[in-house]
Design an enzyme around this catalytic site. Structure first.
Site, PDB file in Angstrom:
ATOM      1  N   ASP A  33       0.865  -1.179   0.000  1.00 52.37           N
ATOM      2  CA  ASP A  33       0.000   0.000   0.000  1.00 52.37           C
ATOM      3  C   ASP A  33       0.901   1.228   0.000  1.00 52.37           C
ATOM      4  OD1 ASP A  33      -2.353  -1.392   0.000  1.00 52.37           O
ATOM      5  OD2 ASP A  33      -2.752  -1.160   2.147  1.00 52.37           O
ATOM      6  N   GLU A  87     -12.335   2.135  -5.149  1.00 53.93           N
ATOM      7  CA  GLU A  87     -11.121   1.439  -5.558  1.00 53.93           C
ATOM      8  C   GLU A  87     -11.281   0.984  -6.993  1.00 53.93           C
ATOM      9  OE1 GLU A  87      -9.610  -1.531  -2.910  1.00 53.93           O
ATOM     10  OE2 GLU A  87      -8.214  -2.309  -4.407  1.00 53.93           O
ATOM     11  N   GLY A 111      -2.887  -5.935   1.806  1.00 57.64           N
ATOM     12  CA  GLY A 111      -3.447  -7.265   1.546  1.00 57.64           C
ATOM     13  C   GLY A 111      -3.685  -7.964   2.876  1.00 57.64           C
ATOM     14  N   GLN A 112      -4.789  -8.720   2.946  1.00 54.71           N
ATOM     15  CA  GLN A 112      -5.124  -9.353   4.226  1.00 54.71           C
ATOM     16  C   GLN A 112      -4.032 -10.317   4.696  1.00 54.71           C
ATOM     17  OE1 GLN A 112      -8.437  -9.914   1.896  1.00 54.71           O
ATOM     18  NE2 GLN A 112      -9.924  -9.500   3.495  1.00 54.71           N
ATOM     19  N   GLU A 265     -11.732 -15.233   5.551  1.00 58.37           N
ATOM     20  CA  GLU A 265     -11.933 -13.826   5.872  1.00 58.37           C
ATOM     21  C   GLU A 265     -12.666 -13.228   4.676  1.00 58.37           C
ATOM     22  OE1 GLU A 265     -11.995 -12.534   8.501  1.00 58.37           O
ATOM     23  OE2 GLU A 265     -12.038 -10.404   8.068  1.00 58.37           O
ATOM     24  N   ASN A 291     -18.430  -8.496   8.462  1.00 53.63           N
ATOM     25  CA  ASN A 291     -19.108  -7.365   9.112  1.00 53.63           C
ATOM     26  C   ASN A 291     -20.546  -7.272   8.597  1.00 53.63           C
ATOM     27  OD1 ASN A 291     -19.103  -6.056   6.620  1.00 53.63           O
ATOM     28  ND2 ASN A 291     -17.361  -4.765   7.090  1.00 53.63           N
ATOM     29  N   ASP A 439      -9.148  -7.244   9.822  1.00 52.34           N
ATOM     30  CA  ASP A 439      -8.254  -8.409   9.731  1.00 52.34           C
ATOM     31  C   ASP A 439      -7.666  -8.731  11.100  1.00 52.34           C
ATOM     32  OD1 ASP A 439      -8.748  -8.146   7.035  1.00 52.34           O
ATOM     33  OD2 ASP A 439      -6.898  -7.038   6.645  1.00 52.34           O
TER      34      ASP A 439
END
Ligand code: ADP
Length: 453
Positions: A33, A87, A111-112, A265, A291, A439
């Site tokens: 990122d 995004e 990234g997770q 996830e 969520n 995460d």
């Protein structure tokens, strides 16, 4: 019992036992990122130079993907104007080159998989094996020290090495994050709230590219794992999902044969065909983390539109609607554990019973609060520094509703043969960082639960 006492003992128990968890396999998305804090004058200058009229056109409606610099700048304006996140995938190499030249202020693990690897391996000291689609030097440098490994082939055999010792010189998968504060001005636009626009210059994670080591030597890689977490399926589309999900199925079968529990996830998946296809695989997972927006999106593809709307109608989210949705999802897929998190509380529906499920949620909530409070959590001892963050008062009516409806006591109830565990979370009023907090919650609760078993 008072929640603070439960928090405190849950933390001590997880901390004392987390060393028992074996290796955790994490697949599939890791990226870089690159955060750029936007500067109004700089952005105006760039827009003028590129052609203001053309740029402004794209500020009205987002393109499907970015194919030119005017589209990039217009999309950033689109986000600013509305204070909304967006995004998009960046298709054109000249635009990618432009973005690289514009640069960044800060590089972060993205990234997770990358985020969870640094948390589990770098902070908790739990050994992890990470799938990193491309290992450039820039990417390798973002991994923390600690028992974090990537498979490397040597003489046809898999060796586990720290990403910095992989010696890779592969591509950099960069997601440019253009951040702006509330009130940020460009020409006569003003951002109603802080947010960000993300331009992904990444052909690997967006297609769920799976490395040859993982295709050809998965059994060997899986052999040393005790747990697994899968993430990164959210960018798949109707055009490209079949291959990656087929490989995922094969991986899940290998893990299943070895009795390795796998957590999915879940992240908001725009494409409904992909969302349905993921749901069809859910029964092969031990559990799933999501969520309210993600749970509602699943209810939609299950044909439960009314329930989906209910999930998004109240703040805090109606826990009875959440429980109904989780029961439907568990009944339909056979998944054994559903961990729901929202601003203010978490719920876990499990087809097994025990206080350890609730205690793992408490540990996760403390870890999330520590992350929000400190920005960076350096060691497991930092987690306890969130003990002074107060338990969310808005969770009180949620708890009361659950007691009334299901006879919940100390955060535990039995509903239709399942156990329902509840915890009120600690909310940091002025968070330092909430990037990757979802995460943090899911991986801490999943690994915490297996530490306590
Ligand atoms: P993301 O994708 O940004 O990680 P998620 O929705 O998956 O977002 O996770 C956000 C979760 O983080 C919320 O459900 C909430 O439980 C938690 N959270 C958000 N802000 C705070 C805060 N200030 N303090 C504690 N927990 C927070």
């Amino acid at each position: 019992m008072a929640w603070d006492a439960l928090y405190s003992s849950a933390f001590e128990s997880v901390k004392g036992r987390i060393g028992r968890v074996g290796k955790v396999l994490l697949a599939y998305n890791t990226n870089i990122d690159a955060v750029k804090y936007l500067d109004g004058r700089d952005l105006e200058g760039r827009i003028e130079k590129t052609g203001k009229d053309e740029v402004l056109r794209y500020a009205e409606e987002l393109p499907g993907r970015i194919e030119s610099v005017p589209q990039l700048l217009g999309s950033i304006l689109w986000s600013v104007k509305r204070g909304k996140a967006a995004e998009l995938f960046v298709e054109s190499c000249s635009t990618r080159f432009y973005m690289r030249g514009w640069g960044w202020d800060e590089l972060r693990m993205g990234g997770q998989v990358g985020i969870m690897a640094n948390l589990l391996g770098g902070v908790y000291g739990v050994p992890v094996i990470a799938h990193v689609p491309q290992l450039s030097r820039l990417q390798a440098g973002l991994f923390k020290d600690g028992p974090i490994y990537v498979p490397k082939l040597e003489g046809g055999k898999v060796k586990l090495v720290h990403p910095r010792n992989f010696g890779g010189d592969e591509e950099s998968c960069i997601h440019y994050i253009y951040e702006f504060p509330r009130g940020f001005r460009v020409f006569d636009f003003q951002a109603p709230r802080e947010n960000r626009f993300i331009g992904a210059t990444d052909d690997y994670n967006t297609n769920v590219y799976i490395r040859p080591e993982f295709h050809e030597h998965f059994e060997e890689i899986a052999e040393s794992a005790s747990l697994a977490v899968v993430s990164g399926l959210q960018a798949l589309t109707e055009e490209n999902y079949r291959g990656p999900l087929e490989t995922l199925r094969e991986h899940l079968e290998v893990l299943g044969e070895r009795g390795i529990p796998v957590h999915l996830e879940f992240a908001f998946t725009q494409d409904e065909t992909v969302r349905k296809a993921i749901m069809d695989l859910l029964g092969l997972f031990h559990g799933v983390g999501l969520n309210e927006v993600e749970l509602a999106s699943i209810m939609e593809v299950m044909g439960e539109k009314g329930l989906a709307e209910k999930l998004l109608a109240h703040d805090p989210v109606d826990p009875i609607a959440v429980t109904e949705a989780m029961l439907k999802l568990a009944g339909r897929t056979g998944v054994k554990r559903i961990h729901f998190h929202t601003y203010g509380y978490y719920l876990a529906l499990t087809d097994y019973k025990g206080e350890f499920v609730r205690d793992a949620l408490l540990f996760a909530a403390l870890a999330a609060a520590a992350k929000a409070k400190l920005g960076d959590v350096r060691s497991i001892d930092d987690v306890v520094r969130a003990m002074d963050v107060p338990v969310n008062v808005k969770a009180k009516p949620v708890e009361e509703a659950l007691s009334k409806e299901y006879g919940m006591k100390d955060g535990i109830a039995e509903v239709n043969g399942y156990q329902l565990a509840f915890v009120p979370t600690k909310i940091v009023v002025r968070p330092k960082s909430t990037v990757g907090i979802g995460d943090t919650i899911s991986s801490s609760a999943f690994v915490g639960e297996f530490a306590l078993r």
